[in-house]
Design a protein around this motif. Structure first.
Motif, PDB file in Angstrom:
ATOM      1  N   UNK A 261     -27.847  -8.176 -11.034  1.00 43.46           N
ATOM      2  CA  UNK A 261     -28.529  -6.737 -11.009  1.00 43.46           C
ATOM      3  C   UNK A 261     -29.074  -6.959 -12.584  1.00 43.46           C
ATOM      4  N   UNK A 262     -28.080  -7.237 -13.290  1.00 44.62           N
ATOM      5  CA  UNK A 262     -28.519  -6.979 -14.986  1.00 44.62           C
ATOM      6  C   UNK A 262     -29.700  -7.901 -15.512  1.00 44.62           C
ATOM      7  N   UNK A 263     -29.933  -8.915 -14.575  1.00 47.98           N
ATOM      8  CA  UNK A 263     -31.021  -9.827 -15.097  1.00 47.98           C
ATOM      9  C   UNK A 263     -32.010  -9.846 -14.121  1.00 47.98           C
ATOM     10  N   UNK A 264     -32.120  -9.022 -12.942  1.00 45.40           N
ATOM     11  CA  UNK A 264     -32.846  -9.051 -12.058  1.00 45.40           C
ATOM     12  C   UNK A 264     -32.980 -10.302 -11.145  1.00 45.40           C
ATOM     13  N   UNK A 265     -31.888 -10.979 -10.930  1.00 47.84           N
ATOM     14  CA  UNK A 265     -31.899 -12.143 -10.403  1.00 47.84           C
ATOM     15  C   UNK A 265     -31.808 -11.803  -8.770  1.00 47.84           C
ATOM     16  N   UNK A 266     -32.352 -12.252  -8.128  1.00 50.56           N
ATOM     17  CA  UNK A 266     -32.698 -11.962  -6.422  1.00 50.56           C
ATOM     18  C   UNK A 266     -31.488 -12.515  -5.718  1.00 50.56           C
ATOM     19  N   UNK A 500     -23.880 -17.321 -18.642  1.00 53.12           N
ATOM     20  CA  UNK A 500     -22.910 -16.359 -18.037  1.00 53.12           C
ATOM     21  C   UNK A 500     -22.991 -15.320 -19.245  1.00 53.12           C
ATOM     22  N   UNK A 501     -22.980 -13.850 -18.623  1.00 54.91           N
ATOM     23  CA  UNK A 501     -22.917 -12.662 -19.355  1.00 54.91           C
ATOM     24  C   UNK A 501     -21.502 -12.531 -19.665  1.00 54.91           C
ATOM     25  N   UNK A 502     -20.977 -13.227 -20.582  1.00 54.10           N
ATOM     26  CA  UNK A 502     -19.516 -13.013 -20.767  1.00 54.10           C
ATOM     27  C   UNK A 502     -19.157 -11.786 -21.146  1.00 54.10           C
TER      28      UNK A 502
END
Ligand code: SKM
Length: 512
Positions: A261-266, A500-502
């Motif tokens: 969600x944080x990067x709008x990945x579908x 990765x959003x560590x």
């Protein structure tokens, strides 16, 4: 919002007043409509109660009066039951649910006086299994022929692959423009409830509270919206999931979905309660199913189910991450050993002067368990130059793994008296101590003083009995949460192709 699928909150209560309260909660929670389960009322005055509910409901209403013979609570006569549903239609219900077995009688009594506003959902529930595609197709045809505005059927998942047949029917109904509600009940059917918007289902059920379900396996509205990003799902959404048994404890859905969600990945990531990985992969073989994490007890069996396996994972003999390549082939790898070993090294490094090489070099490293995670830890420790000992409930399995990594084998019974030296490292890779059996521990507390660091791969609870007793003995600990976060970095990168959003992962896990 990327889809039209509605979220319906089932409302079950003893009194109309309680129902009205719950209906307000449903609206606040984000539901689109409420299903009023008339059969849950302890006393019921059809005319005035239905009128009150219709007038005061903050959301569109679906009235259901489920008889015991279809899994509900109503045990009275059929004529009064159908009268009440007809009344609901007259008094302004947006939808009523009539069972397929009762629809002919209902239609006869209606004498063609169907309200234009009210949609009739004709439903069928199977609490035993999920029939074949052909039988399901026939069922849908019969429901349609009964004059239904909306087709509804619910079956029971005996295996997660049962859901595939129901998705197929839902997709097919889209093509022929038949609005359909198709659910598979039970924990193994969860994805049928979450993925409705992807396949075009008319609505899904979401509960107000955990466990307050009107049928087995319903998720909460909160989870649908906040974990699974329900409103953002659509036909192109990629499906990911954690394969395990058990699997409901897994925090992976929390991590990946929030990161997506944080990067709008579908994409959407779900718990997948799986009995047999080969059958899962054979059934869900489309590009939609884009990646899988894997946990206990499937990490070893999954190796042979992949089309290609990373050489290290092959050496370890365990896979915990599978991605589907654009050509449809499945590639398996192991991110566990890096996750665990780097967390352990970090803590050891902290208590020693900075030096070159791994702080694990030369240490006696005791691994409890010889399953997928045990193999990963043993391999990682060995690679860092530690001397490895495997302790396992079944000695033969310990022996096999010890032979592979060139170490010593013990049975679990011998572990508490095993202390050839001090300053050893202990790593539990079994599920001993995992919720709900939080009082279990693999080793006596007295034995812990021979160790300088204790690691536990279990992360529910975060501080297991093993780790608590280690702390009480003044021993450094590394929790399963640290390994869990560590192994997720590489998986996320492989799933999305993004870094990765560590910090986000750490933040999510700190909040739990
Ligand atoms: O190796 C990991 C796996 O990828 C995910 C997981 C979980 O979600 O509980 C636990 C570990 O087995």
């Amino acid at each position: 919002r990327r889809n039209q699928t509605l979220i319906c909150a089932p409302i079950m209560a003893d009194t109309v007043d309680q129902m009205l309260n719950l209906m307000q909660n449903a609206k606040t929670s984000g539901a689109d409509l409420v299903e009023v389960r008339l059969d849950s009322l302890k006393s019921f005055n059809p005319q005035s109660d239905i009128d009150t509910i219709v007038k005061q409901s903050p959301l569109p209403t679906l009235f259901t009066y489920r008889p015991t013979w279809e899994g509900g609570q109503y045990a009275g006569d059929e004529a009064s039951r159908l009268d009440a549903l007809r009344l609901a239609m007259e008094l302004g219900a947006d939808y009523i649910d009539v069972e397929l077995k009762a629809i002919d009688e209902f239609n006869t009594a209606l004498h063609g006086n169907k309200s234009a506003k009210c949609k009739v959902i004709v439903s069928s529930h199977n609490y035993d299994n999920t029939p074949s595609s052909e039988e399901l197709g026939n069922l849908v045809a019969r429901i349609q022929a009964s004059g239904a505005d909306i087709v509804k059927f619910a079956t029971t998942a005996l295996d997660i692959t049962d859901v595939a047949r129901v998705f197929q029917i839902t997709v097919h109904s889209q093509v022929s423009s038949v609005p359909i509600i198709a659910m598979v009940m039970g924990e193994k059917g969860l994805m049928s409830r979450i993925l409705c918007p992807k396949f075009g289902g008319y609505l899904t059920f979401g509960t107000l509270e955990v466990g307050k379900v009107s049928a087995p396996g319903q998720p909460t509205i909160k989870d649908l919206l906040n974990i699974y990003n329900f409103r953002q799902l659509g036909p192109d959404t990629k499906i990911f999931g954690i394969i395990g048994k058990p699997v409901s404890h897994s925090k992976s859905p929390l991590l990946y979905n929030e990161a997506f969600r944080s990067v709008g990945f579908n994409g959407v990531y779900m718990p997948l309660l799986v009995d047999d990985v080969a059958t899962l992969f054979r059934t869900y073989s489309s590009l939609d199913f884009a990646g899988f994490s894997c946990t206990i007890p499937h990490k070893e069996a999954i190796v042979d189910c992949c089309d290609e396996v990373d050489p290290t994972a092959k050496l370890i003999g365990a896979v915990n991450c599978v991605v589907r390549r654009p050509d449809g082939k499945l590639f398996g790898c192991n991110t566990d050993y890096v996750g665990a070993i780097s967390a352990i090294e970090e803590v050891l490094q902290g208590s020693q002067p900075i030096m070159s090489g791994s702080p694990l070099a030369g240490k006696l490293f005791v691994v409890i368990g010889a399953g997928g995670a045990g193999k990963a830890l043993a391999y990682g420790a060995k690679e860092k130059g530690a001397r490895v000992v495997i302790a396992n409930r079944t000695y033969e399995r310990a022996r096999e793994l010890a032979d592979v990594v060139g170490g010593q084998a013990l049975s679990l019974d011998e572990l508490s008296n095993f202390h050839p030296e001090t300053d050893m490292i202990l790593a539990n890779t079994t599920s001993i101590g995992m919720q709900p059996k939080v009082d279990d521990t693999p080793i006596s507390k007295e034995a812990l003083r021979y160790y300088s660091l204790v690691f536990d791969a279990v992360y529910t609870p975060k501080i297991t009995r093993l780790l608590r007793e280690a702390q009480e003995s003044g021993v450094n600990i590394v929790t399963g949460v640290e390994m869990f976060i560590g192994q997720a970095y590489e998986q996320y990168e492989r799933f999305t192709g993004l870094p990765a959003p560590k910090e986000l992962f750490k933040k999510i896990m700190a909040g739990y």
